[in-house]
Design a protein around this motif. Sequence first.
Motif, PDB file in Angstrom:
ATOM      1  N   PRO A   1       0.819  -1.216   0.000  1.00 13.73           N
ATOM      2  CA  PRO A   1       0.000   0.000   0.000  1.00 13.73           C
ATOM      3  C   PRO A   1       0.852   1.266   0.000  1.00 13.73           C
TER       4      PRO A   1
ATOM      5  N   VAL B   1       3.138  -8.827  -1.796  1.00 15.83           N
ATOM      6  CA  VAL B   1       1.881  -9.259  -1.171  1.00 15.83           C
ATOM      7  C   VAL B   1       2.104 -10.543  -0.383  1.00 15.83           C
TER       8      VAL B   1
ATOM      9  N   ARG C   1      -2.839  -6.743  -6.943  1.00 18.39           N
ATOM     10  CA  ARG C   1      -3.964  -5.966  -6.397  1.00 18.39           C
ATOM     11  C   ARG C   1      -5.079  -6.891  -5.894  1.00 18.39           C
ATOM     12  N   GLU C   2      -5.458  -7.887  -6.719  1.00 15.34           N
ATOM     13  CA  GLU C   2      -6.496  -8.847  -6.306  1.00 15.34           C
ATOM     14  C   GLU C   2      -6.080  -9.612  -5.051  1.00 15.34           C
TER      15      GLU C   2
ATOM     16  N   PHE D   1      -3.850  -8.709  -2.760  1.00 10.63           N
ATOM     17  CA  PHE D   1      -3.761  -7.843  -1.590  1.00 10.63           C
ATOM     18  C   PHE D   1      -5.141  -7.538  -1.017  1.00 10.63           C
ATOM     19  N   PHE D   2      -6.060  -7.052  -1.852  1.00  7.29           N
ATOM     20  CA  PHE D   2      -7.369  -6.658  -1.327  1.00  7.29           C
ATOM     21  C   PHE D   2      -8.201  -7.863  -0.899  1.00  7.29           C
ATOM     22  N   GLY D   3      -7.998  -9.014  -1.545  1.00  8.50           N
ATOM     23  CA  GLY D   3      -8.686 -10.227  -1.096  1.00  8.50           C
ATOM     24  C   GLY D   3      -8.247 -10.621   0.307  1.00  8.50           C
ATOM     25  N   GLN D   4      -6.935 -10.591   0.554  1.00  9.48           N
ATOM     26  CA  GLN D   4      -6.426 -10.943   1.886  1.00  9.48           C
ATOM     27  C   GLN D   4      -6.751  -9.862   2.909  1.00  9.48           C
ATOM     28  N   LYS D   5      -6.723  -8.618   2.492  1.00  4.76           N
ATOM     29  CA  LYS D   5      -7.026  -7.513   3.410  1.00  4.76           C
ATOM     30  C   LYS D   5      -8.462  -7.654   3.935  1.00  4.76           C
ATOM     31  N   ARG D   6      -9.387  -8.048   3.049  1.00  4.18           N
ATOM     32  CA  ARG D   6     -10.777  -8.258   3.492  1.00  4.18           C
ATOM     33  C   ARG D   6     -10.859  -9.403   4.500  1.00  4.18           C
TER      34      ARG D   6
ATOM     35  N   ASN E   1      -9.103  -8.243   7.903  1.00  6.93           N
ATOM     36  CA  ASN E   1      -9.623  -7.053   8.574  1.00  6.93           C
ATOM     37  C   ASN E   1     -10.858  -7.345   9.413  1.00  6.93           C
TER      38      ASN E   1
END
Length: 143
Positions: free
Chosen positions: A4, A32, A50-51, A53-58, A61
């Motif tokens: 990020p 990532v 990007r996919e 990172f945001f998949g794991q971040k969801r 979190n």
Amino acid sequence: GDLPLHGAAACACKELRDGHARLPPEHARRLVIRRFPILRTVDCSTMSARELFFGQKRVWNVPLFPPPPESRPLDSYTFSLELIFVFGKQYGEMNREPEDFQSMHIGRGTVAETPRGTAQLKFDEIPAGLFSQACRMSDNEDA
């Protein structure tokens, strides 16, 4: 570096953005995977960084301790207590067949607040002589 921060810096600075665009996708994926090591256990070569990172971040979190589900107040429940006499067997050996036990007392419980402000269950008073009655039943069984 962290992905990020890397992305934010690339947006803020033209030279870094251009350098970021020239980076191979594998480099971003490695960033990532360094951030989310569990991704080492799966094949993620077809997904963009990007996919990933945001998949794991969801996934990560989610609060550690989610709020408890809506529930009824404690005093809206019915609490019951049954004292039984078990004939000739250890409690763990009985099959709850009618001939294995006799119900001696059934009581209702209510919720009471203690002086410290905590909840405590209080049950109906156990009838006087119940223990003596159970002892006599045990003596008759042994005879």
